[in-house]
Scaffold this motif. Structure first.
Motif, PDB file in Angstrom:
ATOM      1  N   HIS A   1       0.864  -1.179   0.000  1.00  0.00           N
ATOM      2  CA  HIS A   1       0.000   0.000   0.000  1.00  0.00           C
ATOM      3  C   HIS A   1       0.901   1.230   0.000  1.00  0.00           C
ATOM      4  O   HIS A   1       1.703   1.413   0.922  1.00  0.00           O
ATOM      5  CB  HIS A   1      -0.890   0.032   1.243  1.00  0.00           C
ATOM      6  CG  HIS A   1      -1.938  -1.020   1.256  1.00  0.00           C
ATOM      7  ND1 HIS A   1      -2.990  -1.007   2.141  1.00  0.00           N
ATOM      8  CD2 HIS A   1      -2.122  -2.133   0.509  1.00  0.00           C
ATOM      9  CE1 HIS A   1      -3.764  -2.050   1.938  1.00  0.00           C
ATOM     10  NE2 HIS A   1      -3.244  -2.755   0.950  1.00  0.00           N
TER      11      HIS A   1
ATOM     12  N   LEU B   1       1.486   5.339   0.046  1.00  0.00           N
ATOM     13  CA  LEU B   1       0.904   6.588   0.513  1.00  0.00           C
ATOM     14  C   LEU B   1       1.435   7.731  -0.341  1.00  0.00           C
ATOM     15  O   LEU B   1       2.502   7.611  -0.964  1.00  0.00           O
ATOM     16  CB  LEU B   1       1.258   6.832   1.987  1.00  0.00           C
ATOM     17  CG  LEU B   1       0.967   5.674   2.944  1.00  0.00           C
ATOM     18  CD1 LEU B   1       1.351   6.055   4.361  1.00  0.00           C
ATOM     19  CD2 LEU B   1      -0.490   5.260   2.871  1.00  0.00           C
ATOM     20  N   GLU B   2       0.720   8.832  -0.369  1.00  0.00           N
ATOM     21  CA  GLU B   2       1.119   9.980  -1.184  1.00  0.00           C
ATOM     22  C   GLU B   2       2.522  10.466  -0.829  1.00  0.00           C
ATOM     23  O   GLU B   2       3.280  10.924  -1.688  1.00  0.00           O
ATOM     24  CB  GLU B   2       0.107  11.112  -0.983  1.00  0.00           C
ATOM     25  CG  GLU B   2       0.306  12.288  -1.899  1.00  0.00           C
ATOM     26  CD  GLU B   2      -0.809  13.297  -1.762  1.00  0.00           C
ATOM     27  OE1 GLU B   2      -1.245  13.817  -2.801  1.00  0.00           O
ATOM     28  OE2 GLU B   2      -1.237  13.566  -0.615  1.00  0.00           O
ATOM     29  N   SER B   3       2.909  10.313   0.421  1.00  0.00           N
ATOM     30  CA  SER B   3       4.219  10.766   0.905  1.00  0.00           C
ATOM     31  C   SER B   3       5.378   9.904   0.423  1.00  0.00           C
ATOM     32  O   SER B   3       6.538  10.267   0.594  1.00  0.00           O
ATOM     33  CB  SER B   3       4.218  10.743   2.431  1.00  0.00           C
ATOM     34  OG  SER B   3       4.019   9.401   2.875  1.00  0.00           O
TER      35      SER B   3
ATOM     36  N   CYS C   1       5.300   3.316   2.504  1.00  0.00           N
ATOM     37  CA  CYS C   1       4.529   2.165   2.052  1.00  0.00           C
ATOM     38  C   CYS C   1       4.361   1.149   3.180  1.00  0.00           C
ATOM     39  O   CYS C   1       5.160   1.087   4.111  1.00  0.00           O
ATOM     40  CB  CYS C   1       5.164   1.511   0.832  1.00  0.00           C
ATOM     41  SG  CYS C   1       6.735   0.700   1.141  1.00  0.00           S
TER      42      CYS C   1
ATOM     43  N   ARG D   1      -0.843   4.365  12.002  1.00  0.00           N
ATOM     44  CA  ARG D   1      -1.437   5.701  12.163  1.00  0.00           C
ATOM     45  C   ARG D   1      -0.679   6.524  13.204  1.00  0.00           C
ATOM     46  O   ARG D   1      -0.470   7.726  13.020  1.00  0.00           O
ATOM     47  CB  ARG D   1      -2.918   5.587  12.525  1.00  0.00           C
ATOM     48  CG  ARG D   1      -3.803   5.184  11.350  1.00  0.00           C
ATOM     49  CD  ARG D   1      -5.284   5.289  11.662  1.00  0.00           C
ATOM     50  NE  ARG D   1      -5.697   4.423  12.749  1.00  0.00           N
ATOM     51  CZ  ARG D   1      -6.024   3.144  12.637  1.00  0.00           C
ATOM     52  NH1 ARG D   1      -6.000   2.562  11.444  1.00  0.00           N
ATOM     53  NH2 ARG D   1      -6.399   2.438  13.677  1.00  0.00           N
TER      54      ARG D   1
ATOM     55  N   SER E   1      -0.089  11.902   6.160  1.00  0.00           N
ATOM     56  CA  SER E   1      -1.414  11.320   5.968  1.00  0.00           C
ATOM     57  C   SER E   1      -1.305   9.811   5.786  1.00  0.00           C
ATOM     58  O   SER E   1      -0.350   9.312   5.186  1.00  0.00           O
ATOM     59  CB  SER E   1      -2.082  11.931   4.732  1.00  0.00           C
ATOM     60  OG  SER E   1      -3.239  11.215   4.377  1.00  0.00           O
ATOM     61  N   ASP E   2      -2.311   9.086   6.271  1.00  0.00           N
ATOM     62  CA  ASP E   2      -2.329   7.630   6.094  1.00  0.00           C
ATOM     63  C   ASP E   2      -3.213   7.202   4.922  1.00  0.00           C
ATOM     64  O   ASP E   2      -3.544   6.029   4.784  1.00  0.00           O
ATOM     65  CB  ASP E   2      -2.752   6.918   7.372  1.00  0.00           C
ATOM     66  CG  ASP E   2      -4.169   7.239   7.804  1.00  0.00           C
ATOM     67  OD1 ASP E   2      -4.800   8.147   7.223  1.00  0.00           O
ATOM     68  OD2 ASP E   2      -4.660   6.579   8.734  1.00  0.00           O
ATOM     69  N   ASP E   3      -3.576   8.149   4.051  1.00  0.00           N
ATOM     70  CA  ASP E   3      -4.408   7.830   2.888  1.00  0.00           C
ATOM     71  C   ASP E   3      -3.601   7.010   1.871  1.00  0.00           C
ATOM     72  O   ASP E   3      -2.511   7.422   1.450  1.00  0.00           O
ATOM     73  CB  ASP E   3      -4.915   9.091   2.208  1.00  0.00           C
ATOM     74  CG  ASP E   3      -5.946   9.830   3.055  1.00  0.00           C
ATOM     75  OD1 ASP E   3      -6.538   9.220   3.963  1.00  0.00           O
ATOM     76  OD2 ASP E   3      -6.141  11.048   2.819  1.00  0.00           O
ATOM     77  N   VAL E   4      -4.141   5.873   1.482  1.00  0.00           N
ATOM     78  CA  VAL E   4      -3.506   5.013   0.495  1.00  0.00           C
ATOM     79  C   VAL E   4      -3.867   5.513  -0.897  1.00  0.00           C
ATOM     80  O   VAL E   4      -5.031   5.714  -1.207  1.00  0.00           O
ATOM     81  CB  VAL E   4      -3.965   3.539   0.674  1.00  0.00           C
ATOM     82  CG1 VAL E   4      -3.407   2.659  -0.429  1.00  0.00           C
ATOM     83  CG2 VAL E   4      -3.563   3.021   2.047  1.00  0.00           C
ATOM     84  N   VAL E   5      -2.845   5.725  -1.733  1.00  0.00           N
ATOM     85  CA  VAL E   5      -3.091   6.237  -3.095  1.00  0.00           C
ATOM     86  C   VAL E   5      -2.906   5.165  -4.158  1.00  0.00           C
ATOM     87  O   VAL E   5      -3.342   5.336  -5.290  1.00  0.00           O
ATOM     88  CB  VAL E   5      -2.198   7.465  -3.414  1.00  0.00           C
ATOM     89  CG1 VAL E   5      -2.555   8.637  -2.512  1.00  0.00           C
ATOM     90  CG2 VAL E   5      -0.729   7.122  -3.321  1.00  0.00           C
ATOM     91  N   LYS E   6      -2.242   4.048  -3.792  1.00  0.00           N
ATOM     92  CA  LYS E   6      -2.011   2.983  -4.761  1.00  0.00           C
ATOM     93  C   LYS E   6      -1.807   1.673  -4.010  1.00  0.00           C
ATOM     94  O   LYS E   6      -1.163   1.633  -2.969  1.00  0.00           O
ATOM     95  CB  LYS E   6      -0.767   3.317  -5.583  1.00  0.00           C
ATOM     96  CG  LYS E   6      -0.388   2.285  -6.613  1.00  0.00           C
ATOM     97  CD  LYS E   6       0.885   2.723  -7.336  1.00  0.00           C
ATOM     98  CE  LYS E   6       1.429   1.619  -8.218  1.00  0.00           C
ATOM     99  NZ  LYS E   6       2.723   2.006  -8.803  1.00  0.00           N
TER     100      LYS E   6
END
Length: 132
Positions: free
Chosen positions: A21, A23-25, A28, A114, A123-128
């Protein structure tokens, strides 16, 4: 006949094997998990490694049972015990982890992810999601 919800959660967990997973940052989360023979070291019949990595690929935290946790400050760890442990920081050798079930393992891992990301302001948002 009703199915055992723990078995559903276990199958869900096994589906994570090979996933990454992103993250935008650039951080992974990597997941490795498979069934193995039941033993004193792996009484749940699973071999797993769940890790969070920084953008340079360095492990920040991890939950696994690939080896025994290290002995610390007079803390004796018998070689016949389960090998489940977690690394709270990048430099920590590991501390015992009490494996309860697949659902709790995932919840505990994501809670720590988190925590670490929040401390870093990430951020913990998964982008891919990669499947390997």
């Amino acid at each position: 006949m009703q199915s055992d919800p723990r078995e559903y959660t276990l199958e869900f967990l096994l589906d994570f094997d090979g996933r990454v997973h992103w993250l935008e940052s650039g951080h992974c989360l990597k997941f490795k998990i498979r069934r193995v023979d039941y033993s004193a070291h792996r009484p749940h019949g699973l071999r797993y490694s769940f890790t969070l990595h920084d953008p340079k690929g360095r492990r920040l935290i991890g939950f696994d049972n690939a080896h025994h946790p290290s002995q610390r400050r007079g803390m004796a760890i018998a070689k016949h015990t389960a090998m489940d442990h977690w690394h709270r920081t990048r430099s920590e050798a590991g501390r015992p982890y009490a494996f309860k079930d697949a659902e709790t393992l995932l919840a505990d891992f994501f809670r720590e992810v988190r925590r670490v990301l929040a401390e870093a302001g990430v951020s913990d948002d998964v982008v891919k999601v990669e499947e390997r």
